[in-house]
Structures are given as structure tokens and as C-alpha cells.
Design a protein around this motif. Structure first.
Motif, mmCIF file in Angstrom:
data_model
loop_
_atom_site.group_PDB
_atom_site.id
_atom_site.type_symbol
_atom_site.label_atom_id
_atom_site.label_comp_id
_atom_site.label_asym_id
_atom_site.label_seq_id
_atom_site.Cartn_x
_atom_site.Cartn_y
_atom_site.Cartn_z
ATOM 1 N N VAL A 89 -32.014 35.140 -44.097
ATOM 2 C CA VAL A 89 -32.687 35.436 -45.067
ATOM 3 C C VAL A 89 -34.083 35.190 -45.174
ATOM 4 N N GLU A 90 -34.755 35.558 -46.331
ATOM 5 C CA GLU A 90 -36.319 35.210 -46.614
ATOM 6 C C GLU A 90 -36.464 33.752 -46.562
ATOM 7 N N GLU A 91 -35.813 33.197 -47.549
ATOM 8 C CA GLU A 91 -35.937 31.716 -47.496
ATOM 9 C C GLU A 91 -34.840 30.708 -46.677
ATOM 10 N N ARG A 92 -35.358 30.246 -45.397
ATOM 11 C CA ARG A 92 -34.338 29.702 -44.642
ATOM 12 C C ARG A 92 -33.233 28.917 -45.312
ATOM 13 N N LYS A 93 -32.003 29.487 -44.816
ATOM 14 C CA LYS A 93 -30.894 28.933 -45.637
ATOM 15 C C LYS A 93 -30.529 27.484 -44.838
ATOM 16 N N PRO A 94 -30.034 26.445 -45.712
ATOM 17 C CA PRO A 94 -29.898 25.309 -45.081
ATOM 18 C C PRO A 94 -28.820 25.417 -44.078
ATOM 19 N N LEU A 95 -28.905 24.226 -43.140
ATOM 20 C CA LEU A 95 -27.743 24.388 -42.148
ATOM 21 C C LEU A 95 -26.532 24.009 -42.954
ATOM 22 N N GLY A 96 -25.302 24.339 -42.384
ATOM 23 C CA GLY A 96 -24.076 23.894 -42.707
ATOM 24 C C GLY A 96 -23.654 24.906 -44.019
ATOM 25 N N MET A 97 -22.281 24.599 -44.549
ATOM 26 C CA MET A 97 -21.780 25.613 -45.476
ATOM 27 C C MET A 97 -22.185 25.504 -46.714
ATOM 28 N N THR A 98 -22.557 26.451 -47.347
ATOM 29 C CA THR A 98 -23.032 26.346 -49.017
ATOM 30 C C THR A 98 -21.674 26.499 -49.600
ATOM 31 N N ARG A 99 -21.781 26.418 -51.005
ATOM 32 C CA ARG A 99 -20.440 26.753 -51.790
ATOM 33 C C ARG A 99 -20.255 28.135 -51.840
ATOM 34 N N ARG A 100 -21.408 28.793 -51.728
ATOM 35 C CA ARG A 100 -21.386 30.424 -51.826
ATOM 36 C C ARG A 100 -20.448 30.956 -50.497
ATOM 37 N N GLU A 101 -20.728 30.371 -49.259
ATOM 38 C CA GLU A 101 -20.132 30.653 -48.061
ATOM 39 C C GLU A 101 -18.818 30.155 -47.950
ATOM 40 N N ILE A 102 -18.523 28.923 -48.827
ATOM 41 C CA ILE A 102 -16.970 28.482 -48.870
ATOM 42 C C ILE A 102 -16.021 29.532 -49.426
ATOM 43 N N GLU A 103 -16.915 30.008 -50.631
ATOM 44 C CA GLU A 103 -16.121 30.997 -51.456
ATOM 45 C C GLU A 103 -15.968 32.388 -50.837
ATOM 46 N N LEU A 104 -16.839 32.876 -50.166
ATOM 47 C CA LEU A 104 -16.860 34.153 -49.618
ATOM 48 C C LEU A 104 -15.744 34.078 -48.225
ATOM 49 N N SER A 105 -15.845 32.899 -47.669
ATOM 50 C CA SER A 105 -14.772 32.698 -46.610
ATOM 51 C C SER A 105 -13.283 33.209 -47.069
ATOM 52 N N LYS A 106 -13.189 32.327 -48.355
ATOM 53 C CA LYS A 106 -11.925 32.524 -48.969
ATOM 54 C C LYS A 106 -11.559 34.109 -49.343
ATOM 55 N N VAL A 107 -12.477 34.574 -50.033
ATOM 56 C CA VAL A 107 -12.240 35.962 -50.625
ATOM 57 C C VAL A 107 -12.067 36.841 -49.320
ATOM 58 N N ILE A 108 -12.697 36.755 -48.102
ATOM 59 C CA ILE A 108 -12.599 37.481 -47.102
ATOM 60 C C ILE A 108 -10.895 37.331 -46.528
ATOM 61 N N ARG A 109 -10.828 35.904 -46.539
ATOM 62 C CA ARG A 109 -9.491 35.669 -45.807
ATOM 63 C C ARG A 109 -8.452 36.148 -46.784
ATOM 64 N N GLU A 110 -8.633 36.203 -48.070
ATOM 65 C CA GLU A 110 -7.342 36.833 -48.801
ATOM 66 C C GLU A 110 -7.372 38.450 -48.674
ATOM 67 N N ALA A 111 -8.364 39.025 -48.595
ATOM 68 C CA ALA A 111 -8.305 40.399 -48.443
ATOM 69 C C ALA A 111 -7.625 40.794 -46.880
ATOM 70 N N LEU A 112 -8.246 39.900 -46.028
ATOM 71 C CA LEU A 112 -7.540 40.274 -44.487
ATOM 72 C C LEU A 112 -5.857 39.886 -44.441
ATOM 73 N N GLU A 113 -5.395 38.947 -45.263
ATOM 74 C CA GLU A 113 -4.168 38.796 -45.362
ATOM 75 C C GLU A 113 -3.120 39.805 -46.006
ATOM 76 N N THR A 114 -3.961 40.480 -46.562
ATOM 77 C CA THR A 114 -2.832 41.771 -47.243
ATOM 78 C C THR A 114 -2.648 42.632 -46.206
ATOM 79 N N VAL A 115 -3.470 42.832 -45.218
ATOM 80 C CA VAL A 115 -3.076 43.973 -44.200
ATOM 81 C C VAL A 115 -2.722 43.311 -42.760
#
Ligand code: CDP
Length: 249
Positions: A89-115
Motif C-alpha cells: 500500500v501507499e502508506e507502509r502498513k505496520p507489521l503484524g495483523m491489523t483489526r481489518r486483517e483479522i476481520e477479513l481473515s474471518k470473512v474469507i474463512r466463512e466464505a470458504l467453509e461454505t464450499v
């Protein structure tokens, strides 16, 4: 005037000919690149580019779940990590998992679990890693599309692939597959993921506002894009598996 990452809002996001800032028509996807089996160390992998958005997905497993007390007696656990590299990204993202990344990990997992047929692997775990190498809008949808390809590449039984893209509203126009500037300066952004074989929506989020009629048209537009992406996914998998000798399949 609102400004994100130092990039000011372009005067117009749609020109007098109905073209978008990158020259696309409203119903056009960005150029797509897709490849499977790009990594040696994982059981399955995929690389996807949707325009400037570049994502890699890797799958490990099924393997025995660790720690053992987390194992489920009737199905595998699906672990999923969506992560943006600092340089994506334009403004270097901090190392480690952000809240947004934790949320998106969950969203992606839940979608994958359906198939994914997790019940075929009791007490096991499957690990899915989504790494965003470069972000230009639609990283969750590119990540999900790549992750489902990587699961298929790993030979994990699935009811269908997942194909995903975002639709949105920009300067009053409905547009397909938003780039970063459209996402930031548009009126609405709606990522959609589907299991196209069943015509079922496995993920839908909406950021911003749309009228009911706009929502219906936006969903139809997403479906059009998803069908194009799904076709490419199947082609890339067919190509890979037709190249393998019978012993390797
Ligand atoms: O990427 P996606 O559209 O799924 O998620 P978003 O949260 O709506 O982010 C939209 C876009 O904002 C990303 O694709 C990136 O281009 C950008 N972004 C950024 O520049 N810095 C971040 N820390 C997060 C997102």
C-alpha cells in the motif's frame, strides 16, 4: 477536498464518454492474470492479478490439528490468514495483523467453509494463507478467488470454486471491479462472492449507500463479473490438471 494517502480526488471519476479513470467501461473487469501451483512448499497455491491488485494464496493440509485439544471430532478446522505486505500500500502498513486483517481473515474463512467438504477430514486442520503483494482495491475478493483456487490445487474436495469481485457506485454510476481510487472516492463499494454452480452468494458486504433498485442492478453486475472470473478459474485448473500424467493426478 477529502484526500486519501496523499492522492487527491480526481475531478471526475467518470468522463463525458462514460469511461472510468483507467479507461474502462462501467461493466468491465480489470485485466486478469491467474496461475495455480506457483509455490513448491505448500500443498496448493494460486496467484491472481486483478489490474494493480496482486495476491498470492497458499494452502497447507489437511494435516493433524495442533494443539490437539482444538481438533474437532466431525470435521477439519479451516484456519485462514489474510495479510497485506508492508509494501502493498501507499502508506507502509505496520507489521503484524491489523483489526481489518483479522476481520477479513474471518470473512474469507466463512466464505470458504461454505464450499469445502471439511467433514471428510475429522480431527484435521487446513491452513489457508492469503498474502496481498500489491493493493489497488478489491483485495478481499481477489484473495478469496485465489484461496479457492489454491484449495482446489491442493486437491481438497469442494462443492464449487468461489469467484468474487466488487461492484459499487461512482459519480452516480454503477461500476464493476472497483480500483482503489473508485473504492475511496466512490459513494458505495459492495464486495460479492459466489459459488456460481449453485448460484449462491457466500459473501456480500456493503460500504456506503445504494437505493434498492441500484442494489439489484449492482448485484446483477457483480454476477456478470463473477461468471467471467469463474470461467477463467476453471480454465486455469483444467490446464494444470490436463498437463499432469495419470500418476500425478
Ligand atoms: O481491498 P478491499 O477493497 O477488499 O478492502 P478495503 O478495506 O475496502 O480497501 C480498499 C483498498 O484500500 C485496498 O484494496 C487498498 O488499495 C487500500 N488500502 C490501503 O491503501 N491501505 C490499507 N491499510 C488498507 C487498504
Amino acid at each position: 477536498m477529502l484526500e486519501f494517502s496523499g492522492i487527491p480526488r480526481p475531478e471526475r471519476l467518470i468522463d463525458e464518454n462514460g469511461r472510468r479513470i483507467d479507461g474502462r467501461r462501467p461493466d468491465e473487469l480489470r485485466p486478469i492474470k491467474m496461475e495455480v501451483g506457483v509455490l513448491d512448499k505448500s500443498d496448493g497455491s494460486a496467484y491472481i492479478e486483478f489490474g494493480g491488485t496482486k495476491v498470492i494464496a497458499a494452502v497447507f493440509g489437511p494435516r493433524e490439528a495442533h494443539p490437539r485439544h482444538l481438533a474437532l471430532p466431525d470435521r477439519a478446522i479451516l484456519n485462514c490468514r489474510y495479510h497485506m505486505t508492508s509494501f502493498s500500500v501507499e502508506e507502509r502498513k505496520p507489521l503484524g495483523m491489523t483489526r481489518r486483517e483479522i476481520e477479513l481473515s474471518k470473512v474469507i474463512r466463512e466464505a470458504l467453509e461454505t464450499v469445502t467438504f471439511l467433514e471428510e477430514f475429522p480431527r484435521a486442520a487446513i491452513d489457508v494463507y492469503v498474502e496481498v503483494i500489491q493493493a489497488d482495491g478489491g483485495t478481499r475478493t481477489a484473495g478469496l478467488t485465489a484461496a479457492s483456487l489454491a484449495l482446489a490445487d491442493a486437491g481438497i474436495p469442494m462443492a464449487d470454486l468461489i469467484a468474487a469481485t466488487a461492484v459499487g457506485k461512482v459519480d452516480g454510476h454503477l461500476v464493476l471491479d472497483l480500483c482503489d481510487l473508485e473504492d475511496k472516492y466512490g459513494e458505495a463499494d459492495m464486495p460479492v462472492a459466489m459459488a456460481p454452480r449453485f448460484n449462491s452468494i457466500v459473501m456480500l458486504q456493503l460500504n456506503g449507500r445504494m437505493a434498492i433498485d441500484e442494489f439489484r442492478r449492482a448485484l446483477a453486475l457483480a454476477q456478470k463479473g463473477i461468471n467471467e472470473i469463474y470461467k477463467l478459474q476453471r480454465e486455469v485448473l483444467k490446464r494444470k490438471f490436463s498437463e499432469l500424467s495419470p500418476e500425478e493426478v
